[in-house]
Design a protein around this motif. Sequence first.
Motif, PDB file in Angstrom:
ATOM      1  N   ILE A   6      18.458 -12.427  17.339  1.00  0.00           N
ATOM      2  CA  ILE A   6      19.025 -11.118  17.677  1.00  0.00           C
ATOM      3  C   ILE A   6      20.447 -11.270  18.214  1.00  0.00           C
ATOM      4  O   ILE A   6      21.370 -10.573  17.784  1.00  0.00           O
ATOM      5  N   ALA A   7      20.634 -12.217  19.135  1.00  0.00           N
ATOM      6  CA  ALA A   7      21.955 -12.424  19.734  1.00  0.00           C
ATOM      7  C   ALA A   7      22.977 -12.874  18.708  1.00  0.00           C
ATOM      8  O   ALA A   7      24.165 -12.547  18.812  1.00  0.00           O
ATOM      9  N   SER A   8      22.527 -13.615  17.688  1.00  0.00           N
ATOM     10  CA  SER A   8      23.443 -14.121  16.672  1.00  0.00           C
ATOM     11  C   SER A   8      23.708 -13.107  15.568  1.00  0.00           C
ATOM     12  O   SER A   8      24.514 -13.354  14.677  1.00  0.00           O
ATOM     13  N   GLY A   9      23.013 -11.965  15.602  1.00  0.00           N
ATOM     14  CA  GLY A   9      23.251 -10.935  14.605  1.00  0.00           C
ATOM     15  C   GLY A   9      22.432 -11.050  13.348  1.00  0.00           C
ATOM     16  O   GLY A   9      22.718 -10.382  12.358  1.00  0.00           O
ATOM     17  N   ARG A  10      21.402 -11.898  13.350  1.00  0.00           N
ATOM     18  CA  ARG A  10      20.566 -12.052  12.165  1.00  0.00           C
ATOM     19  C   ARG A  10      19.407 -11.062  12.131  1.00  0.00           C
ATOM     20  O   ARG A  10      18.716 -10.966  11.131  1.00  0.00           O
ATOM     21  N   ALA A  11      19.177 -10.377  13.234  1.00  0.00           N
ATOM     22  CA  ALA A  11      18.152  -9.344  13.296  1.00  0.00           C
ATOM     23  C   ALA A  11      18.644  -8.259  14.237  1.00  0.00           C
ATOM     24  O   ALA A  11      19.359  -8.530  15.204  1.00  0.00           O
ATOM     25  N   MET A  12      18.262  -7.043  13.952  1.00  0.00           N
ATOM     26  CA  MET A  12      18.662  -5.927  14.818  1.00  0.00           C
ATOM     27  C   MET A  12      17.834  -5.905  16.094  1.00  0.00           C
ATOM     28  O   MET A  12      18.329  -5.583  17.176  1.00  0.00           O
ATOM     29  N   THR A  13      16.572  -6.239  15.963  1.00  0.00           N
ATOM     30  CA  THR A  13      15.647  -6.185  17.087  1.00  0.00           C
ATOM     31  C   THR A  13      14.550  -7.213  16.863  1.00  0.00           C
ATOM     32  O   THR A  13      14.477  -7.861  15.821  1.00  0.00           O
ATOM     33  N   GLY A  31       7.971 -18.802  14.550  1.00  0.00           N
ATOM     34  CA  GLY A  31       7.301 -20.089  14.466  1.00  0.00           C
ATOM     35  C   GLY A  31       7.640 -20.945  15.676  1.00  0.00           C
ATOM     36  O   GLY A  31       8.371 -20.504  16.571  1.00  0.00           O
ATOM     37  N   PRO A  32       7.133 -22.171  15.732  1.00  0.00           N
ATOM     38  CA  PRO A  32       7.303 -23.009  16.932  1.00  0.00           C
ATOM     39  C   PRO A  32       8.749 -23.379  17.238  1.00  0.00           C
ATOM     40  O   PRO A  32       9.068 -23.705  18.373  1.00  0.00           O
ATOM     41  N   ASN A  33       9.634 -23.337  16.252  1.00  0.00           N
ATOM     42  CA  ASN A  33      11.033 -23.698  16.488  1.00  0.00           C
ATOM     43  C   ASN A  33      11.972 -22.510  16.399  1.00  0.00           C
ATOM     44  O   ASN A  33      13.178 -22.669  16.212  1.00  0.00           O
ATOM     45  N   ILE A  34      11.415 -21.307  16.551  1.00  0.00           N
ATOM     46  CA  ILE A  34      12.210 -20.090  16.448  1.00  0.00           C
ATOM     47  C   ILE A  34      12.146 -19.324  17.759  1.00  0.00           C
ATOM     48  O   ILE A  34      11.068 -19.040  18.267  1.00  0.00           O
ATOM     49  N   LEU A  35      13.301 -19.007  18.308  1.00  0.00           N
ATOM     50  CA  LEU A  35      13.390 -18.107  19.446  1.00  0.00           C
ATOM     51  C   LEU A  35      13.967 -16.790  18.939  1.00  0.00           C
ATOM     52  O   LEU A  35      15.109 -16.739  18.476  1.00  0.00           O
ATOM     53  N   ALA A  36      13.175 -15.740  19.021  1.00  0.00           N
ATOM     54  CA  ALA A  36      13.605 -14.464  18.452  1.00  0.00           C
ATOM     55  C   ALA A  36      14.903 -13.977  19.077  1.00  0.00           C
ATOM     56  O   ALA A  36      15.755 -13.408  18.390  1.00  0.00           O
ATOM     57  N   TRP A  37      15.072 -14.188  20.379  1.00  0.00           N
ATOM     58  CA  TRP A  37      16.275 -13.672  21.030  1.00  0.00           C
ATOM     59  C   TRP A  37      17.534 -14.294  20.432  1.00  0.00           C
ATOM     60  O   TRP A  37      18.584 -13.637  20.377  1.00  0.00           O
ATOM     61  N   GLN A  38      17.435 -15.531  19.969  1.00  0.00           N
ATOM     62  CA  GLN A  38      18.600 -16.167  19.356  1.00  0.00           C
ATOM     63  C   GLN A  38      18.957 -15.509  18.031  1.00  0.00           C
ATOM     64  O   GLN A  38      20.134 -15.356  17.689  1.00  0.00           O
ATOM     65  N   GLY A  92       9.980 -20.793  30.955  1.00  0.00           N
ATOM     66  CA  GLY A  92      11.227 -21.453  30.631  1.00  0.00           C
ATOM     67  C   GLY A  92      11.567 -21.238  29.177  1.00  0.00           C
ATOM     68  O   GLY A  92      10.756 -20.774  28.399  1.00  0.00           O
ATOM     69  N   ALA A  93      12.780 -21.579  28.798  1.00  0.00           N
ATOM     70  CA  ALA A  93      13.229 -21.365  27.427  1.00  0.00           C
ATOM     71  C   ALA A  93      13.228 -22.661  26.665  1.00  0.00           C
ATOM     72  O   ALA A  93      13.537 -23.712  27.189  1.00  0.00           O
ATOM     73  N   GLY A  94      12.852 -22.590  25.390  1.00  0.00           N
ATOM     74  CA  GLY A  94      12.873 -23.757  24.536  1.00  0.00           C
ATOM     75  C   GLY A  94      14.150 -23.810  23.735  1.00  0.00           C
ATOM     76  O   GLY A  94      15.129 -23.149  24.023  1.00  0.00           O
ATOM     77  N   ALA A  95      14.134 -24.621  22.686  1.00  0.00           N
ATOM     78  CA  ALA A  95      15.323 -24.770  21.862  1.00  0.00           C
ATOM     79  C   ALA A  95      14.928 -24.665  20.410  1.00  0.00           C
ATOM     80  O   ALA A  95      13.770 -24.741  20.047  1.00  0.00           O
ATOM     81  N   GLY A  96      15.911 -24.517  19.573  1.00  0.00           N
ATOM     82  CA  GLY A  96      15.658 -24.480  18.135  1.00  0.00           C
ATOM     83  C   GLY A  96      15.767 -23.087  17.589  1.00  0.00           C
ATOM     84  O   GLY A  96      15.388 -22.120  18.218  1.00  0.00           O
ATOM     85  N   VAL A  97      16.264 -22.987  16.393  1.00  0.00           N
ATOM     86  CA  VAL A  97      16.453 -21.685  15.785  1.00  0.00           C
ATOM     87  C   VAL A  97      16.399 -21.837  14.264  1.00  0.00           C
ATOM     88  O   VAL A  97      16.775 -22.851  13.721  1.00  0.00           O
ATOM     89  N   LEU A  98      15.916 -20.795  13.614  1.00  0.00           N
ATOM     90  CA  LEU A  98      15.847 -20.796  12.163  1.00  0.00           C
ATOM     91  C   LEU A  98      16.413 -19.482  11.668  1.00  0.00           C
ATOM     92  O   LEU A  98      16.084 -18.430  12.188  1.00  0.00           O
ATOM     93  N   ALA A  99      17.276 -19.535  10.720  1.00  0.00           N
ATOM     94  CA  ALA A  99      17.904 -18.310  10.242  1.00  0.00           C
ATOM     95  C   ALA A  99      16.867 -17.344   9.718  1.00  0.00           C
ATOM     96  O   ALA A  99      15.914 -17.726   9.075  1.00  0.00           O
ATOM     97  N   ARG A 107      23.958 -13.976  27.842  1.00  0.00           N
ATOM     98  CA  ARG A 107      23.662 -13.348  26.557  1.00  0.00           C
ATOM     99  C   ARG A 107      23.466 -11.841  26.759  1.00  0.00           C
ATOM    100  O   ARG A 107      22.720 -11.418  27.643  1.00  0.00           O
ATOM    101  N   PRO A 108      24.099 -11.006  25.941  1.00  0.00           N
ATOM    102  CA  PRO A 108      24.045  -9.542  26.148  1.00  0.00           C
ATOM    103  C   PRO A 108      22.769  -8.917  25.604  1.00  0.00           C
ATOM    104  O   PRO A 108      22.797  -8.022  24.745  1.00  0.00           O
ATOM    105  N   LEU A 109      21.627  -9.382  26.089  1.00  0.00           N
ATOM    106  CA  LEU A 109      20.336  -8.905  25.600  1.00  0.00           C
ATOM    107  C   LEU A 109      19.831  -7.731  26.436  1.00  0.00           C
ATOM    108  O   LEU A 109      20.057  -7.669  27.642  1.00  0.00           O
TER     109      LEU A 109
END
Length: 352
Positions: free
Chosen positions: A99-106, A90-97, A22-29, A122-124
């Motif tokens: 990437i989807a938000s444009g803060r990382a290329m991959t 980290g525990p509150n970071i989802l890498a796909w977010q 399942g997917a969690g929540a939370g994101v860090l720039a 999401r266009p992943l």
Amino acid sequence: MNRSRGARGGVHGRREVLRLFGAGAGVLAAGGLLSACGGESSGGTSSDGTLTVKDQLGWLKLTQYGGFYAAEKKGYYAAEKISTTFTAGGPNILAWQQIASGRAMTGDDDNTNVLVAAAKGRPLVVYGAIFQTSPFAIISKKSDPITGIEDFAGRTIAVTEASRQQFESLVKKAGVKNVTFVPAGTDPTQLTTGQASGYSGYATSQAVALQQQGVEVNVLYLEDLGVKSYGNVLVTTRDQLDDHHDDLVRFLRATIKGHEYMNANPAEIGGLVATDWNSGGLKAADEVATAEFQKDLIASPKGVLQVDPAKMQEIIDGLVEVGTLSKSLKASDVVDTSVLEAAYGGRTSLLS
């Protein structure tokens, strides 16, 4: 036939609750997207053609990512005229977010997290995978091993809340009775204290931690239970894949070489991750043991970092069956192997 196996020594910190089902929540720039060296606008290159690729790791800078560090250390990225920035998760970071938000290329993320996000629009795109079999497993004592689903009968099994539905479905389908599922704690002491006969965790973390403490363990992977799985899939967006395909090929080609080098030299890279790449607090002996342990999970007859659309379809179908995915997906819409194919150029190894 089961591939249940004993774990070797070594330990590193790992996400305490694996979000496998399942997917969690939370994101860090995580900082900018794709930028040129020298501060030019995103998407550009410097005058000498060097490109900066920003990669969001799914977790901390540990040996599970040693292949990326090896590619940096051995100059494989530099040879492709790529400058890399790896941002620890980290525990509150989802890498796909990121990437989807444009803060990382991959970056890389849990396979199921990515599929859940893709099912929500999401266009992943998945273009590779670090672990050909997910390290997520049922860990038991070697003196009282759980080697198959039939061994769940009459046992107490500690499972993550996110994975409980999956395990309940497995025992029901197999007709196994008298299984007690309890929430898994943040470390495998439930196993050592006798509170549980099996513990769900990461083989490359909890299993090797127990082994280092002198507890001989047996590891039963998800695929041993008939559940197809990948671990730490490589992800980008459809736009990034279309607009920067050749850049991703350069990045992946170097990354492949780094993972091949790590698998051939686990002692060197495990030690360097602990002393050079991580910010501190790791023991070199632990990281070396982890690098040695994970080799079989990374290796593939077709080469490292492979992803197979047919296998991904099986994963998708399984997640739909247990309700983790609310709707089915076509693997061909989520997986793109063109970057892998271009990077390998018809070979199965880039260093040999």
